[in-house]
Enzyme design. Structure first.
Site, PDB file in Angstrom:
ATOM      1  N   LYS A   1       0.915  -1.122   0.079  1.00  0.00           N
ATOM      2  CA  LYS A   1       0.109   0.062  -0.089  1.00  0.00           C
ATOM      3  C   LYS A   1       0.747   1.419  -0.165  1.00  0.00           C
ATOM      4  O   LYS A   1       0.494   2.218  -0.852  1.00  0.00           O
ATOM      5  CB  LYS A   1      -0.935  -0.017   1.108  1.00  0.00           C
ATOM      6  CG  LYS A   1      -1.561   1.401   1.498  1.00  0.00           C
ATOM      7  CD  LYS A   1      -2.351   1.352   2.838  1.00  0.00           C
ATOM      8  CE  LYS A   1      -1.883   1.409   4.104  1.00  0.00           C
ATOM      9  NZ  LYS A   1      -1.546   3.002   4.319  1.00  0.00           N
ATOM     10  N   ASN A   2       1.810   1.217   0.907  1.00  0.00           N
ATOM     11  CA  ASN A   2       2.601   2.552   1.346  1.00  0.00           C
ATOM     12  C   ASN A   2       3.650   2.774   0.275  1.00  0.00           C
ATOM     13  O   ASN A   2       4.349   3.778   0.012  1.00  0.00           O
ATOM     14  CB  ASN A   2       3.259   2.586   2.495  1.00  0.00           C
ATOM     15  CG  ASN A   2       2.136   2.622   3.445  1.00  0.00           C
ATOM     16  OD1 ASN A   2       0.975   3.222   3.144  1.00  0.00           O
ATOM     17  ND2 ASN A   2       2.511   2.635   4.883  1.00  0.00           N
TER      18      ASN A   2
ATOM     19  N   CYS B   1      -5.707  12.396  13.274  1.00  0.00           N
ATOM     20  CA  CYS B   1      -6.217  11.278  12.837  1.00  0.00           C
ATOM     21  C   CYS B   1      -6.343  10.321  14.079  1.00  0.00           C
ATOM     22  O   CYS B   1      -5.624  10.694  15.351  1.00  0.00           O
ATOM     23  CB  CYS B   1      -5.690  10.640  11.735  1.00  0.00           C
ATOM     24  SG  CYS B   1      -4.092   9.842  12.063  1.00  0.00           S
TER      25      CYS B   1
ATOM     26  N   ARG C   1      -0.500  14.197  13.550  1.00  0.00           N
ATOM     27  CA  ARG C   1       0.150  14.109  12.122  1.00  0.00           C
ATOM     28  C   ARG C   1       0.220  15.205  11.312  1.00  0.00           C
ATOM     29  O   ARG C   1      -0.544  15.185  10.267  1.00  0.00           O
ATOM     30  CB  ARG C   1      -0.641  12.957  11.345  1.00  0.00           C
ATOM     31  CG  ARG C   1      -0.439  11.780  12.272  1.00  0.00           C
ATOM     32  CD  ARG C   1      -0.941  10.344  11.544  1.00  0.00           C
ATOM     33  NE  ARG C   1      -0.201   9.960  10.467  1.00  0.00           N
ATOM     34  CZ  ARG C   1      -0.565   9.114   9.564  1.00  0.00           C
ATOM     35  NH1 ARG C   1      -1.656   8.398   9.530  1.00  0.00           N
ATOM     36  NH2 ARG C   1       0.223   8.574   8.513  1.00  0.00           N
TER      37      ARG C   1
ATOM     38  N   ARG D   1      -8.802  -0.950   4.089  1.00  0.00           N
ATOM     39  CA  ARG D   1      -7.936   0.129   3.553  1.00  0.00           C
ATOM     40  C   ARG D   1      -6.407  -0.433   3.310  1.00  0.00           C
ATOM     41  O   ARG D   1      -5.752   0.326   2.245  1.00  0.00           O
ATOM     42  CB  ARG D   1      -7.631   1.242   4.668  1.00  0.00           C
ATOM     43  CG  ARG D   1      -8.933   2.058   4.957  1.00  0.00           C
ATOM     44  CD  ARG D   1      -8.545   3.314   5.836  1.00  0.00           C
ATOM     45  NE  ARG D   1      -7.620   4.011   5.190  1.00  0.00           N
ATOM     46  CZ  ARG D   1      -6.963   4.995   5.986  1.00  0.00           C
ATOM     47  NH1 ARG D   1      -7.519   5.367   7.308  1.00  0.00           N
ATOM     48  NH2 ARG D   1      -5.757   5.582   5.570  1.00  0.00           N
TER      49      ARG D   1
ATOM     50  N   ASP E   1       4.192   0.515  12.010  1.00  0.00           N
ATOM     51  CA  ASP E   1       3.067  -0.154  11.519  1.00  0.00           C
ATOM     52  C   ASP E   1       3.075  -1.629  11.932  1.00  0.00           C
ATOM     53  O   ASP E   1       1.967  -2.456  11.823  1.00  0.00           O
ATOM     54  CB  ASP E   1       3.052  -0.096  10.150  1.00  0.00           C
ATOM     55  CG  ASP E   1       2.829   1.064   9.559  1.00  0.00           C
ATOM     56  OD1 ASP E   1       2.391   2.143  10.377  1.00  0.00           O
ATOM     57  OD2 ASP E   1       3.106   1.529   8.240  1.00  0.00           O
TER      58      ASP E   1
HETATM   59  N1  EPU Z   1       5.471  14.618  11.304  1.00  0.00           N
HETATM   60  C1  EPU Z   1       5.564  15.882  11.679  1.00  0.00           C
HETATM   61  N2  EPU Z   1       5.162  16.850  10.559  1.00  0.00           N
HETATM   62  C2  EPU Z   1       5.210  16.321   9.380  1.00  0.00           C
HETATM   63  C3  EPU Z   1       5.449  15.031   8.918  1.00  0.00           C
HETATM   64  C4  EPU Z   1       5.369  14.294   9.956  1.00  0.00           C
HETATM   65  O1  EPU Z   1       5.454  16.349  12.825  1.00  0.00           O
HETATM   66  O2  EPU Z   1       5.240  17.319   8.291  1.00  0.00           O
HETATM   67  C5  EPU Z   1       5.643  13.639  12.373  1.00  0.00           C
HETATM   68  C6  EPU Z   1       4.305  12.716  12.444  1.00  0.00           C
HETATM   69  O3  EPU Z   1       3.340  13.119  13.280  1.00  0.00           O
HETATM   70  C7  EPU Z   1       4.944  11.561  13.243  1.00  0.00           C
HETATM   71  C8  EPU Z   1       6.474  11.490  12.542  1.00  0.00           C
HETATM   72  O4  EPU Z   1       6.601  12.736  12.102  1.00  0.00           O
HETATM   73  O5  EPU Z   1       4.919  11.556  14.511  1.00  0.00           O
HETATM   74  C9  EPU Z   1       6.458  10.522  11.454  1.00  0.00           C
HETATM   75  O6  EPU Z   1       5.470  10.501  10.580  1.00  0.00           O
HETATM   76  P1  EPU Z   1       5.632  10.229   8.848  1.00  0.00           P
HETATM   77  O7  EPU Z   1       5.546  11.576   8.375  1.00  0.00           O
HETATM   78  O8  EPU Z   1       6.854   9.464   8.725  1.00  0.00           O
HETATM   79  O9  EPU Z   1       4.626   9.379   8.696  1.00  0.00           O
HETATM   80  P2  EPU Z   1       3.462   9.415   7.341  1.00  0.00           P
HETATM   81  O10 EPU Z   1       4.379   9.630   6.191  1.00  0.00           O
HETATM   82  O11 EPU Z   1       2.257  10.122   7.465  1.00  0.00           O
HETATM   83  C10 EPU Z   1       3.834   6.704   6.631  1.00  0.00           C
HETATM   84  C11 EPU Z   1       3.001   5.693   6.423  1.00  0.00           C
HETATM   85  C12 EPU Z   1       2.355   5.336   7.571  1.00  0.00           C
HETATM   86  C13 EPU Z   1       3.491   4.960   8.800  1.00  0.00           C
HETATM   87  C14 EPU Z   1       4.307   6.165   8.903  1.00  0.00           C
HETATM   88  C15 EPU Z   1       5.660   5.801   9.615  1.00  0.00           C
HETATM   89  C16 EPU Z   1       2.429   5.994   4.222  1.00  0.00           C
HETATM   90  C17 EPU Z   1       1.258   6.422   3.220  1.00  0.00           C
HETATM   91  N3  EPU Z   1       2.043   6.084   5.358  1.00  0.00           N
HETATM   92  O12 EPU Z   1       3.087   8.051   7.313  1.00  0.00           O
HETATM   93  O13 EPU Z   1       1.696   4.123   7.606  1.00  0.00           O
HETATM   94  O14 EPU Z   1       3.052   4.480  10.122  1.00  0.00           O
HETATM   95  O15 EPU Z   1       4.962   6.529   7.525  1.00  0.00           O
HETATM   96  O16 EPU Z   1       6.529   4.619   9.224  1.00  0.00           O
HETATM   97  O17 EPU Z   1       3.370   5.895   3.760  1.00  0.00           O
HETATM   98  C18 EPU Z   1      -0.146   2.553   7.889  1.00  0.00           C
HETATM   99  O18 EPU Z   1       0.174   2.102   6.844  1.00  0.00           O
HETATM  100  O19 EPU Z   1      -0.888   1.942   8.493  1.00  0.00           O
HETATM  101  C19 EPU Z   1       0.701   3.954   8.177  1.00  0.00           C
HETATM  102  C20 EPU Z   1      -0.092   4.822   9.244  1.00  0.00           C
END
Ligand code: EPU
Length: 424
Positions: free
Chosen positions: A22-23, A118, A123, A399, A307
């Protein structure tokens, strides 16, 4: 609304084929917005989130065809004038924000309904936006929408991420391939899905250089063309079925996976007493009679993934001893704990730690999942619990897990989907 019903206590045995990730699929689909033309994808998982992303591409004018068997084509020749990611789609999937980078690169502007909080934490996407600003974009917020614009184009610069962010890194990579000059991303994520996106962009003609560190160098301004892309296997689905084998003392062969992407998970399950054998694209896992305790701390790749935290906790809930689980990525990713209590688990929460005192047995109960991986952990727990577990709000599972009940049924689980006559 559907629910999943599991009659637990059966040992799982057999082979499961792992789906595309998915990711990895979500950023890859978003990347089609970077240049006009027809992209052909294979091994695309059949998931609600993938449908949401294809819906979003369609709203933007792309012609998307789901051909079946994991083949999807996306033609981005003609985009609509007001490429905008609307509230109704962003609300259901935060990864919608991945269209910001490619649209900014191709059109010099993009507009997205700002995702709210969320189930697993606040996030924010502030680091994505700060990165775009560093490349010269102007960002404004208006009526809940983020407007990003760079009428004269983006310019390559050094971007330092305050935190490791997966989609933030992906968004900046896509913006940077359209920038003039060289962008250096420091403290970049190095999840397999990020590396996969770098490979896809290079196949499209971009120049993304990554040497296995947290620095990525992107020489922008190259002419881009569509590509044929096969989505990498889903490492979280792989890990979730590993947990299913571990908790049932079962034996599963996971075909079509990439064992090198789940090393931290494999080592942790080995610590819990599992036996794991692996080849290039398969993995076999045998669960112990009773899991051993193990401490788990989530961190960015290559550490143990957030995850997989909930699914590992389900296994540890039945361990012969006490374990400490530490969630270091998201501030609110313990929503499964209160549901596991209902099944008889003995878990205490204190800040980012969960103290898991293994119990001898879990019993089936009505439980409700609040996010995707929490739902998966309740299914895993239900596989080992005595009696019936009913997992409500199954749309979370849909999802991110392709036909999970069919896959588990094939290896001996008694699991089926039931229509909820009384949805809440
Ligand atoms: N964060 C910030 N500011 C930002 C971006 C992130 O503060 O602008 C914080 C987040 O709140 C979190 C941390 O940084 O505390 C890491 O978040 P990250 O941005 O890495 O998460 P993401 O990119 O939104 C992806 C996956 C998630 C997975 C996380 C961590 C996708 C589509 N989603 O999310 O997947 O948990 O990386 O590995 O790639 C899932 O598949 O169930 C899922 C939630």
């Amino acid at each position: 609304m559907d629910k999943i019903v599991i009659e637990g206590g059966r040992r799982l045995e057999g082979e499961i084929r792992i789906a595309g990730a998915k990711n990895a699929a979500l950023p890859a689909l978003a990347a089609t917005l970077l240049c006009p033309g027809r992209f052909a994808f294979s091994n695309v998982p059949d998931l609600k989130d993938v449908d949401t992303m294809t819906e979003l591409l369609k709203v933007m004018g792309a012609d998307v065809k789901k051909e079946g068997g994991g083949v999807v084509t996306v033609d981005t020749e003609n985009l609509t004038a007001d490429c905008e990611a609307p509230y109704d789609l962003v609300r259901t999937m935060r990864a919608s924000c991945l269209v910001l980078g490619p649209l900014l690169a191709r059109l010099g502007r993009s507009r997205l309904s700002l995702p709210g909080g969320c189930a697993i934490g606040e996030r924010p996407i502030n680091l994505h936006l700060k990165g775009f600003q560093t490349l010269g974009a102007e960002i404004s917020l208006e009526e809940g929408y983020v407007n990003a614009s760079a009428p004269d184009g983006l310019s390559g610069r050094k971007v330092y991420f305050d935190l490791v962010t997966v989609t933030g890194t992906e968004n900046l990579m896509m913006a940077a391939v359209g920038a003039k000059g060289t962008t250096i991303l420091e403290n970049a994520a190095k999840e397999p899905e990020v590396v996969f996106l770098a490979e896809m962009l290079n196949k499209m003609g971009a120049d993304v250089r990554w040497a296995g560190t947290d620095r990525m160098v992107i020489v922008g301004g190259k002419e881009l063309r569509p590509a044929e892309i096969s989505i990498i296997p889903d490492r979280v689905e792989t890990g979730t079925f590993m947990a299913a084998a571990a908790i049932t003392g079962g034996h599963l062969r996971l075909a079509g996976c990439n064992p090198s992407h789940v090393e931290a998970v494999t080592l942790k399950f080995a610590e819990m007493g599992c036996k794991v054998a692996e080849g290039r694209d398969w993995l076999e896992i045998t669960g112990p009679k009773r899991p051993q305790p193990a401490d788990v701390e989530t961190n960015p790749y290559p550490s143990f993934p957030t995850d997989m935290q909930a699914q590992a906790m389900a296994v540890l809930a039945l361990a012969d001893g006490a374990s400490v689980v530490t969630e270091s990525i998201f501030e609110n990713r313990y929503m499964h704990v209160a549901e596991m209590w209902r099944m008889g688990a003995n878990i205490t929460l204190k800040g980012k730690n969960a103290f898991v005192h293994g119990v001898e047995k879990l019993s089936g109960a009505q439980v409700m999942a609040t996010d995707l991986r929490a739902s998966a952990s309740l299914v895993v727990a239900g596989l080992a619990a005595s009696g019936k577990t009913r997992v409500r709000r199954v749309y979370h599972l849909d999802r991110g897990y392709e036909h999970i009940e069919e896959k588990l049924r094939k290896v001996g689980a008694k699991i089926f989907r039931q229509r909820d006559k009384n949805p809440k």
